[in-house]
Design a protein around this motif. Structure first.
Motif, short mmCIF file in Angstrom:
data_model
loop_
_atom_site.label_atom_id
_atom_site.label_comp_id
_atom_site.label_asym_id
_atom_site.label_seq_id
_atom_site.Cartn_x
_atom_site.Cartn_y
_atom_site.Cartn_z
N GLU A 1 17.74 -15.23 -33.86
CA GLU A 1 16.73 -16.35 -33.30
C GLU A 1 15.12 -16.30 -33.30
N PHE A 2 14.84 -14.88 -34.18
CA PHE A 2 13.10 -15.24 -33.52
C PHE A 2 12.86 -16.15 -34.49
N LEU A 3 13.65 -16.41 -35.87
CA LEU A 3 12.93 -17.20 -37.10
C LEU A 3 13.53 -18.52 -36.84
N THR A 4 14.68 -18.68 -36.30
CA THR A 4 14.86 -19.88 -36.43
C THR A 4 14.74 -20.83 -35.06
N PRO A 5 15.06 -22.53 -35.09
CA PRO A 5 14.52 -22.98 -35.72
C PRO A 5 13.75 -22.70 -36.68
N VAL A 6 13.90 -23.38 -37.92
CA VAL A 6 12.42 -22.84 -38.73
C VAL A 6 11.14 -23.44 -37.99
N ARG A 7 9.93 -22.81 -38.18
CA ARG A 7 8.32 -23.56 -37.74
C ARG A 7 7.68 -22.95 -38.97
N PRO A 8 6.99 -23.99 -39.72
CA PRO A 8 6.12 -24.12 -41.38
C PRO A 8 5.26 -23.22 -40.52
N TRP A 9 4.44 -23.34 -40.03
CA TRP A 9 3.53 -22.94 -39.40
C TRP A 9 3.51 -21.19 -38.72
#
Length: 386
Positions: free
Chosen positions: A10-18
């Motif tokens: 839940e913390f890492l998705t969706p993937v936000r590049p910055w």
């Protein structure tokens, strides 16, 4: 352990590049990427054998000339190591704040935890000095007391003594990092006071923490091996291309100039791979801490969300990281209305810059200006950044 997987996802998705790049920077210091650790050859500096059999081997090299160089190198390595350790201690709290809030603000979270980071740094230095004294003093005593040959029996006894010392150091350092540091942040305490607060929890649920240690060491062994294998597989095509380009005239010189850049890219790749690993292990530790002592729970909303305390993070009774969107969820850690599922303003860029309360943007490249809720413009020392 499965709850930690859910919270990490839940913390890492969706993937936000910055966001991942900022986490990679933090993880490089707090989690490491398998790089570092300078070593120097222990052999002689001369390298050859004297041609004259009557020449004293010790006269082939003037060691007095090397003493200033060795001292300079030692000082440089020490300064770099202490600087890295200080940044590591500081970014521990940046990571904890990020895991708690679900948002990654490097400058904001780092600047308001300088005091805590400095205290953690001092504790780590003191702990390292204690371990060094326990092992270094006996070693020096053995070397100085044995003028003829090496006392291998005493060296063996020292090696046996080093096992419990190293194990104790590893346990104290890990518990300080993953359990005492969150206690410092949650209760606004120093290191020793946080250890005193955490100690009854540790002794009252010692079996839970023994199981945690065993599981996390096994996890680190398995994940570490898998990570190194993945890095090696990813590196193979680049190495093949690198050696092919080295065979091409003129182009090989250009490639050699870009070697530092390739090394930095490899380190970045390693840090990005470590992001979910470190995030998972830290969430696992925070879940264990909160299960054994609810007063020290740093992530109550994430825990409730993954354990069925609510339907989602933005709606539903009792769950989510902000159940109604316009106020605190039980513990005063609310989000703004117009935000996504992680409490980010939908109109805000997910880069390194964050707008402040006046709508202006910091252009320094990190831009984590410290904004506050409209409902509470005052700032306390125990501000948790929610």
């Amino acid at each position: 352990m499965s709850d930690a997987i859910d919270v990490t996802r839940e913390f890492l998705t969706p993937v936000r590049p910055w966001t991942w790049l900022k986490l990679a920077l933090i993880v490089f210091f707090v989690g490491g990427t398998g790089f570092g650790g300078s070593s120097f050859p222990g052999g002689g500096f001369g390298g050859g054998t004297p041609s004259d059999a009557g020449t004293d081997p010790m006269t082939s090299v003037d060691f007095a000339e090397w003493v200033p160089i060795l001292i300079t190198i030692g000082v440089i390595v020490l300064v770099i190591g202490l600087g890295f350790l200080f940044l590591s201690s500081l970014f521990e709290f940046t990571l904890l704040e990020s895991l708690r809030s679900g948002e990654v603000h490097v400058r904001r979270y780092t600047s308001r935890n300088v005091g805590r980071g400095a205290r953690l740094f001092g504790f780590r230095v003191a702990l390292g000095l204690i371990a060094l004294l326990l092992l270094g003093v006996p070693l020096v005593a053995i070397v100085l007391s044995t003028s003829e040959g090496i006392a291998w029996g005493l060296i063996g006894l020292l090696a046996l003594f080093a096992i419990p010392v190293g194990l104790g150091f590893a346990v104290v350092d890990r518990f300080t990092t993953v359990f005492v540091a969150p206690t410092m942040l949650e209760r606004d305490l120093g290191v020793l006071a946080a250890w005193k607060r955490f100690w009854p929890t540790l002794t009252g649920h010692w079996t839970e923490y023994v199981v945690y240690l065993l599981l996390v060491w096994v996890l680190q062994l398995v994940i570490g091996f898998a990570t190194m294998l993945l890095l090696f597989v990813l590196l193979i095509p680049f190495l093949i291309l690198f050696f092919i380009l080295l065979l091409i005239p003129f182009l090989n010189l250009l490639i050699l100039l870009f070697i530092p850049l390739f090394i930095l890219l490899f380190i970045l790749l390693g840090a990005l791979i470590q992001v979910p690993v470190v995030t998972y292990l830290r969430y696992y530790a925070l879940l264990v801490l909160g299960d054994t002592d609810s007063a020290l729970d740093l992530i109550p909303e994430q825990r409730a969300a993954v354990r069925g305390g609510g339907s989602d993070r933005t709606g539903g009774a009792g769950g989510g990281w902000d159940s109604d969107g316009d106020g605190p969820d039980g513990d005063g850690r609310g989000r703004d209305d117009e935000s996504d599922s992680w409490g980010r303003d939908g109109s805000r860029d997910d880069g390194w810059n964050d707008t402040d309360e006046t709508g202006s943007r910091d252009d320094t490249g990190w831009g984590d200006t410290d904004s506050r809720d409209d409902t509470d413009s005052s700032e306390s020392d125990d501000d948790r950044g929610w």
